[in-house]
Design a protein around this motif. Structure first.
Motif, mmCIF file in Angstrom:
data_model
loop_
_atom_site.group_PDB
_atom_site.id
_atom_site.type_symbol
_atom_site.label_atom_id
_atom_site.label_comp_id
_atom_site.label_asym_id
_atom_site.label_seq_id
_atom_site.Cartn_x
_atom_site.Cartn_y
_atom_site.Cartn_z
ATOM 1 N N ARG A 186 0.832 -1.202 0.000
ATOM 2 C CA ARG A 186 0.000 0.000 0.000
ATOM 3 C C ARG A 186 0.869 1.256 0.000
ATOM 4 O O ARG A 186 1.928 1.285 0.622
ATOM 5 N N GLY A 187 0.364 2.284 -0.686
ATOM 6 C CA GLY A 187 1.000 3.592 -0.635
ATOM 7 C C GLY A 187 2.320 3.713 -1.350
ATOM 8 O O GLY A 187 3.156 4.550 -0.982
ATOM 9 N N CYS A 188 2.550 2.910 -2.381
ATOM 10 C CA CYS A 188 3.776 3.052 -3.169
ATOM 11 C C CYS A 188 3.772 4.405 -3.889
ATOM 12 O O CYS A 188 2.721 4.940 -4.249
ATOM 13 N N TRP A 189 4.976 4.924 -4.118
ATOM 14 C CA TRP A 189 5.114 6.235 -4.751
ATOM 15 C C TRP A 189 4.367 6.313 -6.075
ATOM 16 O O TRP A 189 3.747 7.315 -6.406
ATOM 17 N N GLU A 190 4.381 5.229 -6.855
ATOM 18 C CA GLU A 190 3.744 5.287 -8.160
ATOM 19 C C GLU A 190 2.218 5.356 -8.082
ATOM 20 O O GLU A 190 1.566 5.661 -9.075
ATOM 21 N N ARG A 191 1.641 5.082 -6.921
ATOM 22 C CA ARG A 191 0.189 5.258 -6.772
ATOM 23 C C ARG A 191 -0.179 6.738 -6.733
ATOM 24 O O ARG A 191 -1.352 7.087 -6.887
ATOM 25 N N TYR A 192 0.822 7.614 -6.541
ATOM 26 C CA TYR A 192 0.576 9.048 -6.437
ATOM 27 C C TYR A 192 1.208 9.842 -7.588
ATOM 28 O O TYR A 192 0.651 10.870 -7.992
#
Length: 312
Positions: A173-179
């Motif tokens: 959860r919350g990997c940089w590429e999710r943002y």
């Protein structure tokens, strides 16, 4: 000769000594490991059928997305479902009659291409970040590619920046590429549209907030729509956060931003540079770290793969 396997297409090129592409072929990316080897072999065969391809047939470089080990085996690829432990280098070499094949991560190849013939020429410490469906990176230190002990260096898209964030295809959860990827920009935009913060985004998506995509954000922001501009500022902050963390670790001469997202315009780099200045350690006491657009475009990975194969 260089091949670059992406989520939707396989791009093959032959480059001359100056890095100019003299032959090119494009084929759609299939599903499944054996089919991937097939399409790479087909692209190579089409290039080998040309005069330039025959002259450059001594070595072939291949860039593929995911964890590629030092033996050229694609161990894991979050954005290529079902492709694991695929012997890219050995499998393609066998299909090509024993031609030497070097396989690397695609963003690592792109970094090497930009350093050789693009936006990072003359730099000995380079960080390249590619923004597409996910985020990849290539790192050059002291003029050499940083591959790591097993070849897996550069998987920066899976740095966790928010442990309570959205689920990533890698399983965390919350990997940089999710943002901060193209898909991350789309997610941020859909959240804004569904919350009623940008009616223009909904209009561009045909009336359904669930259909809002990253390209709608860049268009609406260029029109001056405040809601879309706010989304772009949010996206730029997340991008700058990851870049600042990486700059603190690697101290690059230059940061190059490439990938599919940059082809739609680099307007988001202006707020990214501004946020970066406030996030990197001691910026007022250190030389500027330029953040620039990649120059080789979608060919960067294939060109870099060719250059690596020729010089490794």
């Amino acid at each position: 000769m260089g091949l670059d396997l992406g989520g939707t297409k396989c791009l093959g090129v032959v480059v001359d000594g100056a890095g100019h592409v003299v032959e090119e072929v494009r084929l759609p990316t299939p599903e499944g490991g054996p089919a991937v080897i097939d399409v790479l072999a087909r692209a190579a065969a089409e290039l080998l059928a040309t005069d330039a391809g025959r002259q450059g047939a001594g070595r072939v470089g291949v860039g593929v997305p995911g964890l590629v080990d030092i033996d050229g085996v694609l161990r894991f690829a979050p954005n290529l479902p079902g492709v694991v432990d695929l012997p890219v280098a050995a499998g393609l070499s066998e299909r090509l009659g024993g031609v030497e094949v070097k396989a690397l991560n695609d963003a690592t190849c792109a970094c090497w291409g930009e350093r050789a013939h693009g936006a990072a020429q003359g730099c000995h410490h380079v960080l390249l970040v590619t923004l597409g469906t996910g985020i990849g990176a290539g790192i050059v230190t002291d003029g050499r590619l940083l591959l790591g002990a097993r070849g897996f260096a550069g998987e920066v898209g899976h740095m966790v920046v928010d442990p309570h964030g959205p689920l990533c295809p890698c399983g965390k959860r919350g990997c940089w590429e999710r943002y901060a990827s193209g898909s991350g920009l789309g997610r941020l935009a859909r959240e804004a549209a569904e919350a009623g913060r940008s009616h223009r985004l909904v209009e561009l998506a045909g009336g359904d907030p669930r259909d809002v995509r990253g390209e709608h954000v860049t268009q609406a922001a260029a029109e001056g729509e405040p809601g879309a501009q706010a989304v772009l500022e949010d996206f730029a902050w997340w991008l700058a956060l990851g870049l600042a963390n990486l700059a603190n670790v690697f101290d690059p001469d230059r940061i190059v931003v490439g990938g599919g997202l940059i082809t739609s315009g680099e307007g988001f780099l202006v707020p990214t540079r501004r946020a970066f200045q406030s996030l990197v350690e001691g910026m007022e006491h250190r030389p500027e770290i330029p953040i620039v657009s990649a120059q080789l475009g979608e060919r960067a990975g294939a060109v870099g793969a060719a250059v690596f194969a020729a010089t490794a």
